[in-house]
Scaffold this active site. Structure first.
Site, PDB file in Angstrom:
ATOM      1  N   SER A 181     -20.061 -50.454 -18.089  1.00  0.00           N
ATOM      2  CA  SER A 181     -20.410 -49.320 -18.958  1.00  0.00           C
ATOM      3  C   SER A 181     -19.127 -48.813 -19.583  1.00  0.00           C
ATOM      4  O   SER A 181     -18.032 -49.110 -19.096  1.00  0.00           O
ATOM      5  CB  SER A 181     -21.051 -48.198 -18.143  1.00  0.00           C
ATOM      6  OG  SER A 181     -20.061 -47.442 -17.469  1.00  0.00           O
ATOM      7  N   ASP A 182     -19.217 -48.045 -20.654  1.00  0.00           N
ATOM      8  CA  ASP A 182     -18.015 -47.347 -21.061  1.00  0.00           C
ATOM      9  C   ASP A 182     -17.867 -46.146 -20.123  1.00  0.00           C
ATOM     10  O   ASP A 182     -18.781 -45.817 -19.361  1.00  0.00           O
ATOM     11  CB  ASP A 182     -18.060 -46.935 -22.539  1.00  0.00           C
ATOM     12  CG  ASP A 182     -16.644 -46.714 -23.086  1.00  0.00           C
ATOM     13  OD1 ASP A 182     -15.695 -46.611 -22.268  1.00  0.00           O
ATOM     14  OD2 ASP A 182     -16.466 -46.631 -24.316  1.00  0.00           O
ATOM     15  N   TRP A 183     -16.725 -45.525 -20.185  1.00  0.00           N
ATOM     16  CA  TRP A 183     -16.368 -44.476 -19.216  1.00  0.00           C
ATOM     17  C   TRP A 183     -17.475 -43.414 -19.109  1.00  0.00           C
ATOM     18  O   TRP A 183     -17.709 -42.644 -20.047  1.00  0.00           O
ATOM     19  CB  TRP A 183     -15.061 -43.832 -19.654  1.00  0.00           C
ATOM     20  CG  TRP A 183     -14.545 -42.768 -18.740  1.00  0.00           C
ATOM     21  CD1 TRP A 183     -15.092 -41.526 -18.565  1.00  0.00           C
ATOM     22  CD2 TRP A 183     -13.400 -42.840 -17.885  1.00  0.00           C
ATOM     23  NE1 TRP A 183     -14.346 -40.812 -17.660  1.00  0.00           N
ATOM     24  CE2 TRP A 183     -13.299 -41.596 -17.221  1.00  0.00           C
ATOM     25  CE3 TRP A 183     -12.454 -43.822 -17.607  1.00  0.00           C
ATOM     26  CZ2 TRP A 183     -12.285 -41.312 -16.312  1.00  0.00           C
ATOM     27  CZ3 TRP A 183     -11.445 -43.537 -16.702  1.00  0.00           C
ATOM     28  CH2 TRP A 183     -11.367 -42.303 -16.067  1.00  0.00           C
ATOM     29  N   SER A 209     -20.566 -43.655 -19.320  1.00  0.00           N
ATOM     30  CA  SER A 209     -21.662 -43.687 -20.310  1.00  0.00           C
ATOM     31  C   SER A 209     -23.043 -43.752 -19.652  1.00  0.00           C
ATOM     32  O   SER A 209     -24.039 -43.426 -20.304  1.00  0.00           O
ATOM     33  CB  SER A 209     -21.475 -44.825 -21.319  1.00  0.00           C
ATOM     34  OG  SER A 209     -21.692 -46.079 -20.723  1.00  0.00           O
TER      35      SER A 209
END
Ligand code: NOJ
Length: 764
Positions: free
Chosen positions: A294-296, A298
């Site tokens: 995932s992005d940070w 997200s």
């Protein structure tokens, strides 16, 4: 197991075969089968808690060797020891990674090594040009090399994995992260992305000089509305496929080890929650067998997005959608067990995600030696070497774009009597390092002033004046930037320096932290008092070269109309000033071409060359056709544009045939002659226009390019192969196909090329 899950598991297994291409060598497939056996054997030993641990990534900017002071860090240590963490990001240095790895290897039950990730975006310690700048070189070998060096340095410092390359096509100069990609064109972004992946990963991830790459941000992040970072994205399905997804598909095909999803929603579906993107397309259709991080945070952000009411629901949505690893969201660790226990999540779904993580760890050789990267001796010897700096200078000079050169003012003579070097960025040793600087040290770049001093004849008098500060106060990744909008007290000194000098080199642009994550802007002109400074200096000495340092296309209309010579130098990394001087004084003849259009005014954004024609293309000044009242539709400097100290002449295009069908190809050729007095490099560009389609088609699309080096008077023929596959697009049938009809084939030096040859594709 339900039908849907069965399908997921089946596709995962298939991915090992399909994903690597149908011509996979028998040997490779044997090793993939062996790999799968190893993955299964580890999985079979794991408890649910340990499985969830592999999907959990913690931030590690804390001292793992010392006793952590806060509760949070104590918990992190315990979780590492319990095997409840699969990966960490931002753990830096060989020593720190070794220490963190040791916690897992010495205490956890199964001793599954951690994978350490970090944003190695344009170099680790030896800094290369920011990605947008480097893309202006159009030199795939050079970009591959810079990624290779970045990987070597990062690996020597204990890292296994970079969150790069960023493959987001962006058409909006307001978006701060445009600096991190390769500009506005999906073809260029695809080939550059693949070159960078090959540079980072090499041919073998288990080679300890390579690191795993990550194709990000999947998908649509670069199309944020109004260019405002993290903002919503509203694009149609066809545009998604034709403009945004091609670089990701190419990355998957090239064997990128991991993907990262994105913060944004596309048409209401957050990318992190998108089953279509992550499962259907990436994992099923493209056969990707690595993992999606995932992005940070997200996954947790599905709550503020408003598609999940709490962490439990966010985790449920994300794991079903195919987000495999939770970056610092703390959602999987908090919720997945409950979701399995209450039958919301089938264990097969968890197993699939875990297997993906384990696969990458095996490929990196971490199970053979979890400490193989963490070697302090190697770190000392292989980071920031002279050789690496030499390579950085080479890429840097190739990234510079000559935008204007009236009366051949450039190159400058090294034997000038005097030269004024003016501007807030002229002696800035930090801005060239750019944003996303990894371990690039503050103030460690060669400034333009330093580069000029080294290059010129000792007798030339240099009159340096800063003129103004661009920003005031702190400059760092997370701190907001304060721009100087009032202080003009340095102007007099700058004007005096200009008056006393034969030539003025004016160095203006953007601070390193004006672009990058969270650094979107509504204005893209010169910030602060720079425009006033420019005009004040120009009023007393018009013999001026403007050196532009920036992370995005800028609005420089006044400068383009007045200043005789303009060099776009971006932020070139450690060797910035040397590279700029190489070009200023003609030791290198500039060969860069813009990977993004420069608009005339910010109000034209999003602005890109490969737009649709519309039903009312503007032509003859009529009012009710597509245009702005107050600005010409054309670019100030178009995509693909860049001058040289020599000139090139293109012959007419020759096509090997005027019609072709499936299974055939066409050769399109031109002869290029260097008609000037010095050796030069031209980036010869192939564009195509599909005249009539089932959907409206762009007015032009880049389909290929070649770098040609020519001596004065020399002619070379450049040929492009055109296949039906190259003319494919995602059509009204929702398929990639080549539609029969006429295509215009253009070959030239930028996206405004006018001459073409018609080519017909016919159905068999
Ligand atoms: C957020 C950014 O969007 C992403 O690109 C980056 O890799 C992560 N933070 C980790 O730093």
């Amino acid at each position: 197991m339900n039908k849907k899950l069965n399908k997921i598991v089946f596709y995962s297994a298939m991915a090992l075969f399909v994903g690597r291409g149908s011509n996979m060598l028998a040997q490779q497939s044997r090793s993939e089968i062996a790999l799968e056996k190893k993955v299964d054997s580890v999985l079979a030993l794991m408890t649910l808690k340990e499985k969830i641990g592999q999907l959990n990534q913690y931030n590690g900017s804390w001292d793992v060797t010392g006793v952590p002071s806060d509760i949070d860090n104590k918990t992190k240590l315990e979780k590492l020891k319990n095997g409840e963490v699969g990966s960490m990001l931002n753990v830096l240095t060989a020593e720190a990674t070794r220490d963190a790895q040791r916690l897992v290897m010495e205490h956890s039950r199964l001793k599954i090594p951690l994978i350490f990730g970090y944003d190695v975006i344009h170099g680790y310690k030896t800094m290369f040009p920011i990605p947008l700048g480097e893309s202006a070189s159009w030199d795939l070998d050079a970009m591959k090399k810079s990624a290779e060096i970045a990987a070597k340095e990062a690996a020597a410092s204990g890292l296994h994995w970079t969150f790069a390359p960023m493959l987001d096509v962006s058409r909006d100069a307001r978006w701060g992260r445009i600096m991190e990609g390769s500009g506005e064109d999906p073809y260029l972004a695809s080939v550059i992305g693949v070159a960078r992946i090959q540079g980072f990963q090499g041919n073998d991830l288990s080679n300890p000089f390579t690191i795993a790459a990550c194709a990000k941000h999947f998908a649509g992040y670069g199309f944020a509305e109004a260019g405002r970072d993290y903002n919503t994205v509203n694009i149609g399905e066809h545009e998604l496929h034709n403009a945004i997804l091609p670089p990701f598909k190419a990355a998957s095909k090239a064997g990128v080890a991991t993907f990262m999803n994105a913060f944004n929603d596309v048409d209401g579906v957050p990318a992190t929650a998108s089953t279509y993107l992550q499962r259907k397309l990436l994992k099923e259709q493209w056969g990707f067998d690595g993992f999606v991080v995932s992005d940070w945070g997200s996954i947790a952000e599905l709550i503020p997005h408003g598609v999940a009411k709490d962490k439990l629901q966010a985790a449920n949505i994300a794991i079903h959608a195919g987000s495999d690893m939770d970056m610092e969201g703390r959602v999987y660790e908090a919720s997945l067990k409950t979701l399995v226990d209450n039958n919301s999540v089938d264990i097969a779904l968890i197993d699939d995600a875990v297997k993906r993580v384990l696969r990458v760890k095996f490929r990196l050789g971490l199970f053979d030696d979890p400490y193989r990267y963490s070697n302090t001796k190697r770190e000392k010897e292989q980071v920031l070497t002279k050789e690496h700096l030499g390579i950085a200078r080479d890429v840097a000079k190739k990234s510079i774009v000559l935008l204007k050169n009236e009366s051949n003012m450039l190159p400058l003579k090294k034997k000038l009597n005097s030269i004024a070097v003016i501007g807030p960025l002229a002696n800035d040793k930090d801005t060239p390092i750019g944003n996303w600087r990894a371990q690039g040290e503050k103030n460690s770049a060669v400034s333009v002033l330093e580069g000029i001093k080294e290059a010129i004849d000792g007798k030339t008098k240099i009159n340096y004046a800063k003129g103004a500060e661009l920003s005031i106060g702190a400059r760092s990744f997370l701190q907001p930037l304060t721009i100087n909008t009032t202080d003009t007290s340095g102007f007099d000194e700058a004007v005096a320096a200009a008056k006393q000098s034969e030539v003025v080199v004016m160095v203006l642009g953007e601070d390193a932290f004006q672009s990058g994550e969270g650094r979107s802007q509504s204005q893209i002109g010169f910030a602060g008092v720079q425009q006033d400074l420019l005009e004040a200096v120009y009023a007393v000495n018009k013999n001026m070269v403007l050196v532009l340092m920036n992370g995005r296309p800028m609005e420089i209309t006044w400068a383009a109309a007045h200043v005789p010579s303009i060099l776009e130098v971006w932020q070139l990394g450690s060797e910035h000033g040397h590279a700029v001087a190489d070009v200023l004084f003609g030791d290198y003849n500039p060969s860069g071409k813009l990977p993004v259009s420069f608009p005339r005014a910010v109000g034209q954004e999003p602005f890109y060359y490969n737009h649709k024609n519309t039903g009312r293309p503007f032509a003859n000044g009529e009012v009710t056709f597509s245009h702005h009242n107050d600005v010409d539709n054309s670019a100030l400097f178009p995509f693909g544009f860049g001058l040289s100290y020599t000139t090139f002449k293109y012959s007419d295009i020759t096509l090997s045939a005027s019609k072709f069908k499936t299974g055939e190809h066409i050769t399109a050729s031109v002869a290029i002659t260097n008609t000037g007095k010095v050796k030069g490099r031209e980036v010869v560009q192939l564009y195509v226009r599909d005249l009539v389609g089932s959907l409206a088609r762009p007015v032009k699309e880049l389909k290929g390019f070649e770098l040609v080096d020519l001596n004065p008077g020399e002619t070379k023929t450049v040929s492009f192969n055109i296949t039906p596959e190259q003319l494919q697009y995602y059509t009204a049938n929702k398929k990639w196909e080549t539609e029969p009809g006429i295509f215009h084939v253009f070959i030239g030096s930028d996206a405004t090329v006018k001459t073409f040859k018609p080519l017909e594709f016919v159905n068999d």
